[in-house]
Design a protein around this motif. Structure first.
Motif: not given
Length: 329
Positions: A59-64, A142-147, A171-172, A196-198
């Motif tokens: 799967p793909w994820e949206m990181v930002g 939405f990803d700590a590493g990318v941020y 973040f998750k 909660r939704p994130w």
């Protein structure tokens, strides 16, 4: 063919997609509905792009993503520039961070290899060039590493982003963990289901965030409470010209569009024609030009959207009690 006039959309975004299997695989796209678009990229719904259809990368994820685009055309321009920073005319040749060193068979420059640092560095650059710098944009991670990668680039960049571009993270949550059952299917823990939704699932896809502002504008003009312009202090005539309403709670400051624009540009030394932010002359609170323009375009062009947003649900009448229920009472 007549041009269709529409209000500024509730949400339009340009997103960064990353493969969860191979982090080096990235994709840039645009959409008004990130959750639905992600489902398409992952093959859970019809649509998606050929470049993201390989099962080995899902799967793909949206990181930002970047939100706040005034429409589809604006988002597509930004998307193309971010995906093609070696070609985009929005970036002066002297400012390019990505340069093509190879050519295709047709003689056109070949797109250089991408990395998350390369995408983020060009994102930082595009948010500062004149073509996009004054748009009411917001940057989401939405990803700590990318941020963290973004922060490292910002620490070395020669110029900062303008203050009105907010950078938010979501973040998750730690409780959201997935496990694989015996059949190989992904299952979510009970704690995750209650979380909660994130991320993209917490983004507002409708006009709900501006509901109070829209309701105030409707009331002001419906009951002719415009009064005098808060800037030039001349009378505002209903139905004559474009009028803007302060976005702050409890303030019904109304002014001519041109007056508001001049007022918000007054302290700007540059020869800009598009305001970004300022203060309301009546309540002295801070206002964003993009917020006020969204309400204005909804009031003028979004009749159906406004009706849907302000529609009040009727309470259902209680069902009449049966004879046996009445006897029990």
């Amino acid at each position: 063919m007549p041009v269709l006039q529409k209000p500024i959309p509730a949400l339009y975004t340009v997103y960064i997609l990353r493969s969860t299997v191979r982090h080096a695989s990235l994709y840039i796209g645009s959409t008004p509905n990130p959750p639905r678009r992600l489902s398409q990229h992952n093959g859970e719904a019809k649509g998606g792009a050929a470049r993201t259809s390989r099962s080995s990368l899902r799967p793909w994820e949206m990181v930002g993503l970047v939100s706040g685009f005034p429409g589809q055309t604006a988002a597509l321009k930004f998307e193309w520039a971010l995906a093609n920073p070696h070609l985009s005319l929005h970036i002066p040749p002297s400012s390019r961070l990505t340069v093509s060193t190879a050519v295709k068979a047709n003689g056109h420059p070949k797109r250089p290899p991408t990395s998350i640092m390369g995408v983020l560095s060009n994102l930082h650059l595009l948010l500062r060039v004149p073509s996009f710098a004054r748009w009411p944009l917001k940057l989401h991670f939405f990803d700590a590493g990318v941020y963290a990668t973004w922060q490292r680039w910002c620490a070395t960049a020669n110029e900062p982003l303008r203050s009105s571009i907010s950078v938010v993270t979501d973040f998750k949550p730690e409780a959201v963990t997935n496990t694989i059952d015996q059949q190989g299917e992904t299952e979510t823990s009970e704690e995750a289901q209650q979380a909660r939704p994130w991320g993209i699932h917490a983004l507002p896809l409708d006009y709900q965030p501006v509901k109070e502002h829209v309701a105030k504008g409707q009331a002001v003009f419906e009951f002719e409470r415009e009064g005098d312009c808060v800037v030039c202090h001349k009378p505002i005539h209903a139905g004559a010209g474009l009028h803007v309403v302060c976005s702050n709670d409890g303030c019904e400051g109304v002014g001519h569009l041109l007056c508001w624009s001049r007022h918000m540009l007054l302290d700007n030394e540059a020869d800009d024609i598009l305001p970004i932010q300022g203060h309301c002359p009546k309540c002295k609170g801070e206002v964003l030009w993009g917020d006020m323009m969204k309400e204005l375009t909804l009031r003028l062009r979004g009749g159906k959207d406004v009706q849907k947003l302000l529609k009040t649900r009727k309470r259902r009448a209680p069902k009449p009690k049966t004879a046996s229920q009445a006897a029990e009472l």
